[in-house]
Design a protein around this motif. Sequence first.
Motif, PDB file in Angstrom:
ATOM      1  N   GLY A  71       2.229  12.217   1.310  1.00 27.69           N
ATOM      2  CA  GLY A  71       2.568  11.785  -0.038  1.00 27.69           C
ATOM      3  C   GLY A  71       4.003  12.025  -0.455  1.00 27.69           C
ATOM      4  N   VAL A  72       4.858  12.502   0.460  1.00 26.67           N
ATOM      5  CA  VAL A  72       6.264  12.765   0.135  1.00 26.67           C
ATOM      6  C   VAL A  72       7.099  11.557   0.546  1.00 26.67           C
ATOM      7  CG1 VAL A  72       8.246  14.263   0.508  1.00 26.67           C
ATOM      8  CG2 VAL A  72       5.934  15.230   0.480  1.00 26.67           C
ATOM      9  N   PRO A  73       7.663  10.798  -0.399  1.00 27.68           N
ATOM     10  CA  PRO A  73       8.417   9.588  -0.036  1.00 27.68           C
ATOM     11  C   PRO A  73       9.767   9.919   0.596  1.00 27.68           C
ATOM     12  CG  PRO A  73       8.507   9.939  -2.415  1.00 27.68           C
ATOM     13  CD  PRO A  73       7.572  10.969  -1.864  1.00 27.68           C
ATOM     14  N   PHE A  80       1.876   7.047   5.558  1.00 25.58           N
ATOM     15  CA  PHE A  80       2.198   5.982   6.505  1.00 25.58           C
ATOM     16  C   PHE A  80       3.689   5.982   6.814  1.00 25.58           C
ATOM     17  CE2 PHE A  80      -1.731   4.643   4.512  1.00 25.58           C
ATOM     18  CZ  PHE A  80      -2.470   4.188   5.596  1.00 25.58           C
ATOM     19  N   VAL A  81       4.016   5.394   7.953  1.00 23.32           N
ATOM     20  CA  VAL A  81       5.413   5.313   8.386  1.00 23.32           C
ATOM     21  C   VAL A  81       5.721   3.878   8.791  1.00 23.32           C
ATOM     22  CG1 VAL A  81       5.531   7.722   9.125  1.00 23.32           C
ATOM     23  CG2 VAL A  81       4.776   5.984  10.743  1.00 23.32           C
ATOM     24  N   VAL A  82       6.913   3.419   8.468  1.00 21.95           N
ATOM     25  CA  VAL A  82       7.357   2.064   8.809  1.00 21.95           C
ATOM     26  C   VAL A  82       8.759   2.153   9.400  1.00 21.95           C
ATOM     27  CG1 VAL A  82       7.838  -0.258   7.958  1.00 21.95           C
ATOM     28  CG2 VAL A  82       5.962   1.066   6.942  1.00 21.95           C
ATOM     29  N   ASP A  83       8.901   1.790  10.666  1.00 21.22           N
ATOM     30  CA  ASP A  83      10.191   1.845  11.359  1.00 21.22           C
ATOM     31  C   ASP A  83      10.918   0.528  11.152  1.00 21.22           C
ATOM     32  OD1 ASP A  83      12.296   1.988  13.256  1.00 21.22           O
ATOM     33  OD2 ASP A  83      11.139   3.437  14.422  1.00 21.22           O
ATOM     34  N   LEU A  84      12.098   0.592  10.565  1.00 21.05           N
ATOM     35  CA  LEU A  84      12.891  -0.604  10.292  1.00 21.05           C
ATOM     36  C   LEU A  84      14.021  -0.797  11.296  1.00 21.05           C
ATOM     37  CD1 LEU A  84      13.083  -0.245   6.405  1.00 21.05           C
ATOM     38  CD2 LEU A  84      11.506  -1.657   7.747  1.00 21.05           C
ATOM     39  N   GLY A  96      16.970   1.106  14.174  1.00 17.91           N
ATOM     40  CA  GLY A  96      18.169   1.911  13.978  1.00 17.91           C
ATOM     41  C   GLY A  96      17.816   3.189  13.241  1.00 17.91           C
ATOM     42  N   PRO A  97      18.679   3.625  12.330  1.00 15.56           N
ATOM     43  CA  PRO A  97      18.399   4.865  11.590  1.00 15.56           C
ATOM     44  C   PRO A  97      17.612   4.624  10.308  1.00 15.56           C
ATOM     45  CG  PRO A  97      20.605   4.127  11.083  1.00 15.56           C
ATOM     46  CD  PRO A  97      20.043   3.126  12.059  1.00 15.56           C
ATOM     47  N   ARG A  98      16.992   3.462  10.167  1.00  8.23           N
ATOM     48  CA  ARG A  98      16.332   3.102   8.915  1.00  8.23           C
ATOM     49  C   ARG A  98      14.822   3.101   9.073  1.00  8.23           C
ATOM     50  NH1 ARG A  98      20.423   0.969   5.707  1.00  8.23           N
ATOM     51  NH2 ARG A  98      19.021   1.536   3.995  1.00  8.23           N
ATOM     52  N   ALA A  99      14.151   3.667   8.094  1.00  6.82           N
ATOM     53  CA  ALA A  99      12.693   3.696   8.055  1.00  6.82           C
ATOM     54  C   ALA A  99      12.274   4.107   6.654  1.00  6.82           C
ATOM     55  CB  ALA A  99      12.124   4.675   9.089  1.00  6.82           C
ATOM     56  N   VAL A 100      11.010   3.912   6.350  1.00  9.82           N
ATOM     57  CA  VAL A 100      10.427   4.463   5.127  1.00  9.82           C
ATOM     58  C   VAL A 100       9.138   5.169   5.533  1.00  9.82           C
ATOM     59  CG1 VAL A 100      11.453   2.794   3.548  1.00  9.82           C
ATOM     60  CG2 VAL A 100       9.248   2.282   4.582  1.00  9.82           C
ATOM     61  N   ALA A 101       8.840   6.285   4.885  1.00 11.61           N
ATOM     62  CA  ALA A 101       7.660   7.060   5.242  1.00 11.61           C
ATOM     63  C   ALA A 101       7.210   7.879   4.045  1.00 11.61           C
ATOM     64  CB  ALA A 101       7.976   7.986   6.422  1.00 11.61           C
ATOM     65  N   ASP A 102       5.905   8.184   4.016  1.00  9.24           N
ATOM     66  CA  ASP A 102       5.394   9.065   2.961  1.00  9.24           C
ATOM     67  C   ASP A 102       4.433  10.097   3.554  1.00  9.24           C
ATOM     68  OD1 ASP A 102       3.393   7.278   3.547  1.00  9.24           O
ATOM     69  OD2 ASP A 102       2.833   6.889   1.467  1.00  9.24           O
ATOM     70  N   PRO A 103       4.937  10.948   4.458  1.00 12.19           N
ATOM     71  CA  PRO A 103       4.064  11.965   5.048  1.00 12.19           C
ATOM     72  C   PRO A 103       3.502  12.891   3.981  1.00 12.19           C
ATOM     73  CG  PRO A 103       6.370  12.480   5.451  1.00 12.19           C
ATOM     74  CD  PRO A 103       6.334  11.101   4.868  1.00 12.19           C
ATOM     75  N   HIS A 155       0.806  -1.218   0.000  1.00 12.83           N
ATOM     76  CA  HIS A 155       0.000   0.000   0.000  1.00 12.83           C
ATOM     77  C   HIS A 155       0.845   1.276   0.000  1.00 12.83           C
ATOM     78  CE1 HIS A 155      -2.882  -3.034   1.487  1.00 12.83           C
ATOM     79  NE2 HIS A 155      -3.743  -2.317   0.791  1.00 12.83           N
ATOM     80  N   MET A 156       2.164   1.124  -0.017  1.00 11.23           N
ATOM     81  CA  MET A 156       3.037   2.295  -0.059  1.00 11.23           C
ATOM     82  C   MET A 156       3.588   2.487  -1.461  1.00 11.23           C
ATOM     83  SD  MET A 156       5.113   2.224   3.584  1.00 11.23           S
ATOM     84  CE  MET A 156       5.379   3.999   3.610  1.00 11.23           C
ATOM     85  N   ASP A 157       4.197   3.631  -1.675  1.00 11.82           N
ATOM     86  CA  ASP A 157       4.855   3.941  -2.938  1.00 11.82           C
ATOM     87  C   ASP A 157       5.870   2.837  -3.269  1.00 11.82           C
ATOM     88  OD1 ASP A 157       7.268   5.205  -4.446  1.00 11.82           O
ATOM     89  OD2 ASP A 157       5.650   6.667  -4.711  1.00 11.82           O
ATOM     90  N   ARG A 158       5.940   2.467  -4.537  1.00  9.59           N
ATOM     91  CA  ARG A 158       6.840   1.380  -4.940  1.00  9.59           C
ATOM     92  C   ARG A 158       8.302   1.675  -4.582  1.00  9.59           C
ATOM     93  NH1 ARG A 158       5.360  -2.846  -7.996  1.00  9.59           N
ATOM     94  NH2 ARG A 158       3.187  -2.917  -8.699  1.00  9.59           N
ATOM     95  N   ARG A 159       8.678   2.945  -4.614  1.00 10.92           N
ATOM     96  CA  ARG A 159      10.060   3.290  -4.256  1.00 10.92           C
ATOM     97  C   ARG A 159      10.333   2.989  -2.792  1.00 10.92           C
ATOM     98  NH1 ARG A 159       9.650   9.353  -6.322  1.00 10.92           N
ATOM     99  NH2 ARG A 159       7.534   8.926  -5.534  1.00 10.92           N
TER     100      ARG A 159
END
Length: 434
Positions: free
Chosen positions: A368-370, A353-357, A359-366, A212-216
């Motif tokens: 709509g900004v990836p 949405f935000v996904v915490d991976l 350490g310093p790694r995560a992906v987020a699209d607040p 459900h997140m941006d493919r990037r």
Amino acid sequence: MTRPRIVIVGAGFAGYHAARRLTRRLHGRADIVVLNPTDYFCYLPLLPQVAGGALEPRHIAVPLAGTLPGARLVLGEATGIDADTRTVEYRDPDGRAATLGYDRLLLTVGSVNQLLPIPGVAGNAHGFRGIPEALYLRDHLIRQIEMAATCTDPRERTARCTFVVAGAGYTGTEVTAQGQLLTEDVARRHPELQGMRPRWVLIEHGDRILAHMDRRLSAAATSTLRQRGAEVRLRSSVAEATAHGVRLDDGAVLDSRTLVWCVGARPDPLVGGTGWPTDHGRLVVDACLTVPGRPGVYACGDAAAVPDLTRPGQTTAMTAQHAQRQGRCAADNIAADLGVGRRRPYRHAALGFVVDLGGPRAVADPLGVPLTGPAAAAITRGYHLAALPANRLRTAAAWLTAAGGRRPDIQLGLVPASAVPLDTAAPEVAHTAA
């Protein structure tokens, strides 16, 4: 004259925020009762970090009595609704049956694990829906590493160090990321496992994780997991689970003692027990979150099929973000019934949405900004701190401690396996409804 009674069944995201809104809007004009099995609201998005040892349960458990001073808590689990007599039937922690009368009722009972008819899954997989499951999983992961360290059979040692997660949505992806960091940290402390790295396998039936997140962002999360050594198996599903391994639909067999089940959710069985119309198992409601034909009854969150006014003909997804905002909308409409404010339909704008991976790694699209990497991690943790109703300083301090130190390496043994069955609607714990 007696005050009207508003009964809220469930204190998840929808129920908790509805109660909070009502106490502030009605200012004592109604008796607000929250019926819930526990005395806390669980901030579920941080649950994988409890399983991974980055946070403790007290960080994400928000006390109901302390944060809802204008509401009355009743401990118990709803077993039935009688709309004719306007009562909720429930069972208290001692197993005694009781009832609560209501003038307005808000059903926010949430969801349970989504089970599929796959041999062995119900008896051999670990669910992930609350604090007990997270604590049990953390102990289980540590236990497997410790047992592997003393194992003399190479095949068994490899199996105990192999961890399989089914479902690569937000929860499954974060459980994999956090669990991987925990098991590697624990394994490094056992000289017997020198040169052996815990193996994590994330199974996803679709063509990418975090669909459900941006493919990037999906690609970035996949890259992060693989860089850490995790295997991401796409277009793959579990065909069978046993106490000693997992067989996939392509015939591959993974020798393992761990299968974490993160394959979606289904509405709480109480919903079906009402006998009221449902849509894919969720209660049918209108845009104002009322149950048609049931005066004074509202429903929202995972339990309700709320019309998505931004996508005509569709319903909103089962997410915490929707549940929280729907709870506030339902509260406003209940208050309007009592002469405070005006009714309004539920309409939303996607916040991302935000996904915490870890350490310093995560992906987020607040909005709509990836974003990826440290910037996404900062946004992700800032969002969670802002959304947490309590315990913000404790949580921030725990993150700082985890960043500069080790994750826990002891089993607490607080939650036995029998206390966290995957099928939470099994006969011994099922709801019944009148």
